[in-house]
Design a protein around this motif. Structure first.
Motif, PDB file in Angstrom:
ATOM      1  N   ALA A   1     -45.870   1.570  18.737  1.00 37.77           N
ATOM      2  CA  ALA A   1     -47.242   1.987  18.432  1.00 37.77           C
ATOM      3  C   ALA A   1     -47.317   3.487  18.152  1.00 37.77           C
ATOM      4  N   THR A   2     -46.534   4.283  18.868  1.00 38.62           N
ATOM      5  CA  THR A   2     -46.509   5.715  18.609  1.00 38.62           C
ATOM      6  C   THR A   2     -45.942   6.002  17.221  1.00 38.62           C
ATOM      7  N   PHE A   3     -44.886   5.288  16.844  1.00 33.67           N
ATOM      8  CA  PHE A   3     -44.329   5.434  15.505  1.00 33.67           C
ATOM      9  C   PHE A   3     -45.359   5.036  14.447  1.00 33.67           C
ATOM     10  N   GLY A   4     -46.108   3.957  14.691  1.00 37.85           N
ATOM     11  CA  GLY A   4     -47.162   3.546  13.762  1.00 37.85           C
ATOM     12  C   GLY A   4     -48.267   4.575  13.653  1.00 37.85           C
ATOM     13  N   ALA A   5     -48.628   5.194  14.781  1.00 39.55           N
ATOM     14  CA  ALA A   5     -49.656   6.239  14.753  1.00 39.55           C
ATOM     15  C   ALA A   5     -49.185   7.443  13.949  1.00 39.55           C
TER      16      ALA A   5
ATOM     17  N   PRO B   1     -58.546  10.386  13.865  1.00 40.05           N
ATOM     18  CA  PRO B   1     -58.994   9.006  14.073  1.00 40.05           C
ATOM     19  C   PRO B   1     -58.129   7.978  13.339  1.00 40.05           C
ATOM     20  N   ALA B   2     -57.542   8.368  12.212  1.00 41.24           N
ATOM     21  CA  ALA B   2     -56.635   7.463  11.503  1.00 41.24           C
ATOM     22  C   ALA B   2     -55.386   7.214  12.327  1.00 41.24           C
ATOM     23  N   ALA B   3     -54.877   8.254  12.972  1.00 38.36           N
ATOM     24  CA  ALA B   3     -53.706   8.078  13.830  1.00 38.36           C
ATOM     25  C   ALA B   3     -54.032   7.181  15.019  1.00 38.36           C
ATOM     26  N   LEU B   4     -55.218   7.333  15.586  1.00 37.08           N
ATOM     27  CA  LEU B   4     -55.616   6.459  16.696  1.00 37.08           C
ATOM     28  C   LEU B   4     -55.770   5.012  16.234  1.00 37.08           C
ATOM     29  N   ALA B   5     -56.293   4.823  15.034  1.00 33.02           N
ATOM     30  CA  ALA B   5     -56.398   3.464  14.486  1.00 33.02           C
ATOM     31  C   ALA B   5     -55.021   2.875  14.223  1.00 33.02           C
ATOM     32  N   GLY B   6     -54.094   3.689  13.743  1.00 32.00           N
ATOM     33  CA  GLY B   6     -52.729   3.226  13.528  1.00 32.00           C
ATOM     34  C   GLY B   6     -52.049   2.849  14.831  1.00 32.00           C
TER      35      GLY B   6
END
Length: 138
Positions: A117-121, A90-95
């Motif tokens: 956004a993928t890099f941020g996740a 869920p943290a990766a999805l929030a990122g």
């Protein structure tokens, strides 16, 4: 002068929000569970508003305590990795959502925005997973 100040404050504000996201990324799974329990109980008319909120908070606390207790008490690496990944997803999805929102602030195309956004996740999920794996045995 004012344009430069606005740019500096804008970058500082985005940096602060990214730091806050990385700091609180470990708590994304309990917050998600709390929100889902609260919404489910209130939407299906099982509880009133205040009771649904209290039940959601209780479910979120239970997920947080149970996850940290498992990580602090087990020596099984497969179980530790599984629990860490379940709490970090869920943290990766929030990122992903936050960096996609940040890329929407600028004039970025769809493909670079999703790459960003993928890099941020990956960064936020990796940071949460690293913090969860750092929990040592009691």
């Amino acid at each position: 002068m004012l344009l430069g100040l606005g740019i500096v404050l804008g970058v500082a504000g985005i940096g602060f929000l990214c730091w806050l996201l990385l700091l609180c990324a470990v708590y994304a799974a309990p917050l998600f569970v709390a929100a889902m329990v609260c919404t489910m109980l209130y939407d299906h008319a099982m509880m009133s508003g205040a009771h649904a909120v209290l039940a959601g908070i209780g479910a979120g606390i239970m997920v947080l305590v149970l996850g940290q207790a498992i990580l602090a008490s087990t020596r099984n690496p497969v179980l530790r990795i599984t629990v860490s990944l379940l709490l970090a997803l869920p943290a990766a999805l929030a990122g992903f959502g936050m960096t996609l929102g940040f890329s929407g602030l600028g004039d970025m195309g769809a493909i670079p925005a999703y790459i960003f956004a993928t890099f941020g996740a990956l960064c936020v999920g990796g940071a949460a997973w690293t913090r969860l794996c750092a929990i040592q045995l009691a």
